[in-house]
Design an enzyme around this catalytic site. Sequence first.
Site, PDB file in Angstrom:
ATOM      1  N   GLU A  79       5.425   6.039   5.928  1.00 25.73           N
ATOM      2  CA  GLU A  79       7.403   6.320   5.860  1.00 25.73           C
ATOM      3  C   GLU A  79       6.493   7.595   5.345  1.00 25.73           C
ATOM      4  OE1 GLU A  79       6.100   3.594   3.702  1.00 25.73           O
ATOM      5  OE2 GLU A  79       7.069   2.033   4.500  1.00 25.73           O
ATOM      6  N   ASP A 121       0.461  -1.025   0.077  1.00 28.82           N
ATOM      7  CA  ASP A 121      -0.058  -0.044   0.346  1.00 28.82           C
ATOM      8  C   ASP A 121       0.643   1.507  -0.049  1.00 28.82           C
ATOM      9  OD1 ASP A 121      -1.430   2.153   0.938  1.00 28.82           O
ATOM     10  OD2 ASP A 121      -2.775   1.573   2.091  1.00 28.82           O
ATOM     11  N   HIS A 122       1.314   2.241  -1.323  1.00 27.32           N
ATOM     12  CA  HIS A 122       1.871   3.462  -1.637  1.00 27.32           C
ATOM     13  C   HIS A 122       1.139   4.006  -2.111  1.00 27.32           C
ATOM     14  CE1 HIS A 122       6.744   2.396  -0.989  1.00 27.32           C
ATOM     15  NE2 HIS A 122       5.813   1.546   0.016  1.00 27.32           N
ATOM     16  N   ASN A 150       5.009   8.219   1.087  1.00 27.11           N
ATOM     17  CA  ASN A 150       3.725   8.726   1.546  1.00 27.11           C
ATOM     18  C   ASN A 150       3.028   8.966   2.289  1.00 27.11           C
ATOM     19  OD1 ASN A 150       3.690   5.904  -0.707  1.00 27.11           O
ATOM     20  ND2 ASN A 150       4.338   5.387   1.284  1.00 27.11           N
ATOM     21  N   ALA A 168       9.396  -1.350  17.628  1.00 28.36           N
ATOM     22  CA  ALA A 168       8.286  -1.820  17.039  1.00 28.36           C
ATOM     23  C   ALA A 168       7.889  -3.110  17.415  1.00 28.36           C
ATOM     24  CB  ALA A 168       8.622  -1.108  15.246  1.00 28.36           C
TER      25      ALA A 168
END
Length: 318
Positions: free
Chosen positions: A106, A37-38, A109, A176
């Site tokens: 990130e 998903d970007h 995006n 994380a």
Amino acid sequence: MTTYGCFLACEEHGPRALVEQARMAEQAGFSALWISDHFHPWNDEQGQSPFVWSVIGALSEATSLPVATAVTCPTVRLHPAVTAQAAATSAVQLGERFRLGVGSGEALNEHVLGDRWPPAANRLAMLEEAVQVMRRLFTGEEVNHHGTYYTVENARLYTVPETPVPIDVSGFGPAATELAGRISDGYVTMAPDAESVERFRRAGGGTKPVQGGLKVCWGPDREEAVDTAHRLWSTEQLPGELPQVLPTPSHFEQATTLVSRERVAANVPCGDDPEAHVSAIRAYVDAGFDAVYVSQIGPDQRGFFDFYRTKVLPRLPG
């Protein structure tokens, strides 16, 4: 039993091509699908970035395989309430064969709406709150939430699956990974690192599924395959937090001038030697992964699926 899946790359392929690849993956014997998903690709050479939720709708009609996002960021570009609605609808449409993979994202995006890109600790705190909000919405009950990062008022999802959507959390560093152990229904990562698997399980992950992904470049000419992998995905070899903070594809292109062809050749299975591909996947199995998802770099998808159907998947441990 280890699951072997296909990792669909939205950065490299348009929506129709992704749907056709899903069909070929099922025919080749893969058991599940991941899809990225970007908003942007990592570089202009990759050249695509369709809206993943539209593609998932098409996948639900094209294949019987389970589908998971790898991964969606529900914190900045998409509010967790909107992400929850998209995920719930996808789960209903796929007959509950859907898992929501999430991560802290990130800048590439997530900064596109002009929001400040927060530091890593804040991003993880935002992700934890977003997961809490989404889990409440998956119940189908009205949600009111006034938290540190998100506000939700009088929100109710009317289209929800019978069982809540499982949420898998991506983790690369220790913080994380431990967050994934505490809050997730499964762990997502991209390296066959047994230490990370153990960290996840000790942090609360227990027997929850651990899923990994890797990129390969099948082709009859290994040197040509290495060139393709270096041209399209040298971004995978960037170190540390750099991939999380660079804001545009052009910045990634600048950074990857420092990634040598030799580094890509040493880290990405390339060519048509079945043992190279089998060994790379076995590394994940040996590290304790429950599922491994493979993504073919480059345009020759049909050749890749034929190769895996006949030469690779039959040799993998169950």
